[in-house]
Design an enzyme around this catalytic site. Structure first.
Site, mmCIF file in Angstrom:
data_model
loop_
_atom_site.group_PDB
_atom_site.id
_atom_site.type_symbol
_atom_site.label_atom_id
_atom_site.label_comp_id
_atom_site.label_asym_id
_atom_site.label_seq_id
_atom_site.Cartn_x
_atom_site.Cartn_y
_atom_site.Cartn_z
ATOM 1 N N LYS A 164 0.865 -1.173 0.000
ATOM 2 C CA LYS A 164 0.000 0.000 0.000
ATOM 3 C C LYS A 164 0.906 1.228 0.000
ATOM 4 O O LYS A 164 2.045 1.121 0.392
ATOM 5 C CB LYS A 164 -0.889 0.012 1.256
ATOM 6 N N HIS B 43 -6.856 -13.524 -6.895
ATOM 7 C CA HIS B 43 -7.606 -12.576 -6.075
ATOM 8 C C HIS B 43 -9.067 -12.611 -6.492
ATOM 9 O O HIS B 43 -9.369 -12.792 -7.668
ATOM 10 C CB HIS B 43 -7.033 -11.165 -6.236
ATOM 11 N N HIS C 118 -7.888 -15.960 -2.213
ATOM 12 C CA HIS C 118 -8.385 -15.229 -1.046
ATOM 13 C C HIS C 118 -9.684 -15.859 -0.575
ATOM 14 O O HIS C 118 -10.556 -16.165 -1.375
ATOM 15 C CB HIS C 118 -8.619 -13.764 -1.417
ATOM 16 N N SER D 183 -6.762 -12.550 4.399
ATOM 17 C CA SER D 183 -6.263 -11.209 4.140
ATOM 18 C C SER D 183 -7.336 -10.192 4.481
ATOM 19 O O SER D 183 -8.514 -10.426 4.245
ATOM 20 C CB SER D 183 -5.872 -11.101 2.662
#
Length: 455
Positions: free
Chosen positions: A166, A285, A318, A370
């Site tokens: 990030k 993802h 995920h 996550s």
């Protein structure tokens, strides 16, 4: 009388068959059906079976040119949902011949393509699918799977650690690479491109790939451990996606990533095949999943999307964190986590598993926890997910007051402490906080992290 009987007729006359014995080769589906007021559940269930297989709204002349009995979907069982008014679970069996081999895309087009807009239904949700052995065997599945991944990375007996870099948008490639290096140097196994990092004006994909590869090799040399960064290969076209995967392979990195729902199953299966042929691991993802799975009575449950991914191919996916959510969620999540990892999963309604599923040796997928987790969650995560998982701390690494590398150190120390405690026979559920506190005594990085994120 000559010809056929024209006109509209009730679906349930043809498509509701309570005496049907399901075949081993049938694809079975469990739908949560909410019929419109006045529509009997048998008719609603039959309508779903019809519209997702051979049926249309009226009898047609060409029905006579084929054997409906061989090709029609059948609603073979209906049960009311406890505690819900006018809601039913309708079980539908589809003959295997309705589906193209090795195509998740076709499977979904058939089963959920049309029926969800159906007038006779107020809402419809696909809760689970039983994929028969014969159909599973037409898929390649995950490029490598859990065991091969451990062997490639030389990491055993513990969950793997990751971190999403990030701020997800706005960093230059060089600064991005630096953030990757710090995290890996501190002790993480993986760092990750955010799902919406593709190739934007502030950071083109090729530059990112290059600087991340550099970061990776530097960290690898300094730590003596194999490192990875999930390079997001998702793109606007399949050709562009493969071009990115090829460049990743040329750089020699271990893993690439894909957003499988926004990218689509056709693209995902294409990339998955490329990854197996070229020795790349594939991280998946699930961006957009909540659009499909969040409503309780309409859409598709995530366990269906997870099963589909195992067929289409991916080595990580995920799958929620469980921590801090409701108790019920925990069992349900563990249900589809097992569906991702195990070779054979028994039917268990308390865990949301409607059918016994045999994966006939298709490789397993590592679940990735996550989102909003930090060091205090480590004991719970270790206990819930076990060794075969990836724990990803984005803010839980980068939010460390001393920076990325110490944040990574804190997470790694916490994980090693939990694994050691578990192996010594301690109970992570009850002693978790104490285990973390003890570990933080000899790790200032962990102590600082414990301070920032209070239990």
């Amino acid at each position: 009388s000559v010809g056929f009987k024209a006109g509209v007729k009730d679906y349930k006359l043809t498509y509701y068959t309570p005496d049907y014995k399901t075949k081993d080769t049938d694809i079975l589906a469990a739908f949560r059906v909410t019929p419109q007021p006045g529509v009997p559940p048998e008719e609603a269930g039959a309508a779903v079976a019809a519209e997702s297989s051979t049926g249309t709204w009226t009898t047609v002349w060409t029905d006579g040119l084929t054997s409906l009995d061989r090709y029609k979907g059948r609603c073979y069982h209906i049960e009311p949902v406890a505690g819900e008014e006018s809601q039913f679970i309708a079980y539908v069996a589809y003959p295997l011949d309705l589906f193209e081999e090795g195509s998740v895309t076709n499977m979904f087009t058939s089963i959920v393509g049309n029926v969800f807009g159906f007038k006779a239904l107020r809402a419809l949700r696909l809760e689970d699918l039983r994929i028969p052995n014969a159909y599973v065997k037409t898929f390649q599945g995950p490029p490598h799977g859990i065991q091969v991944e451990r062997d490639k990375l030389n990491k055993y007996g513990r969950p793997l650690l990751g971190c999403t870099i990030k701020p997800k948008l706005g960093l230059s490639a060089k600064n991005y690479g630096r953030a990757v290096y710090e995290c890996l140097r501190g002790g993480l196994d993986f760092t990750k491109d955010d799902e919406n990092v593709n190739s934007q004006p502030f950071m083109r994909w090729r530059d990112r790939f290059l600087f991340c590869a550099e970061a990776l090799y530097k960290a690898q040399a300094e730590t003596g451990e194999i490192k990875g960064h999930y390079l997001n290969a998702t793109a606007g076209t399949c050709e562009e996606m493969i071009k990115r995967a090829v460049f990743a392979r040329e750089l020699g990195v271990p893993i690439v990533m894909h957003d499988y729902l926004t990218g689509g199953f056709t693209a995902n299966t294409t990339l998955s095949h490329y990854c197996r042929d070229n020795g790349l691991l594939l991280h998946i993802h699930r961006a957009m999943h909540a659009v499909i799975d969040r409503q309780k009575n309409h859409g598709m449950h995530f366990r269906v999307l997870a099963k589909a991914l195992r067929l289409s191919g991916g080595d990580h996916i995920h799958s929620g964190t469980v921590v801090g959510k409701l108790e019920g969620e925990r069992e349900i999540t563990l249900g589809f986590v097992d569906l991702l990892r195990d070779d054979f999963v028994e039917k268990d309604r308390s865990r949301g598993i409607y059918f016994t599923q045999d994966w006939v040796s298709l490789p397993g997928v590592l679940p990735v926890a996550s989102g909003g987790i930090h060091v205090w969650h480590m004991p719970a995560l270790t206990e819930i997910f076990g060794d075969d998982s990836v724990l990803q701390f984005g803010g839980g690494t980068l939010g460390h007051p001393w920076g990325n590398a110490p944040g990574a150190v804190a997470n790694r120390v916490a994980l090693e402490a939990c694994v050691q405690a578990r192996n010594e026979g301690r109970d992570l559920a009850s002693e978790g906080n104490q285990i973390i506190r003890e570990a933080s005594k000899w790790s200032p990085e962990l102590a600082a992290a414990c301070e920032v994120w209070k239990e």
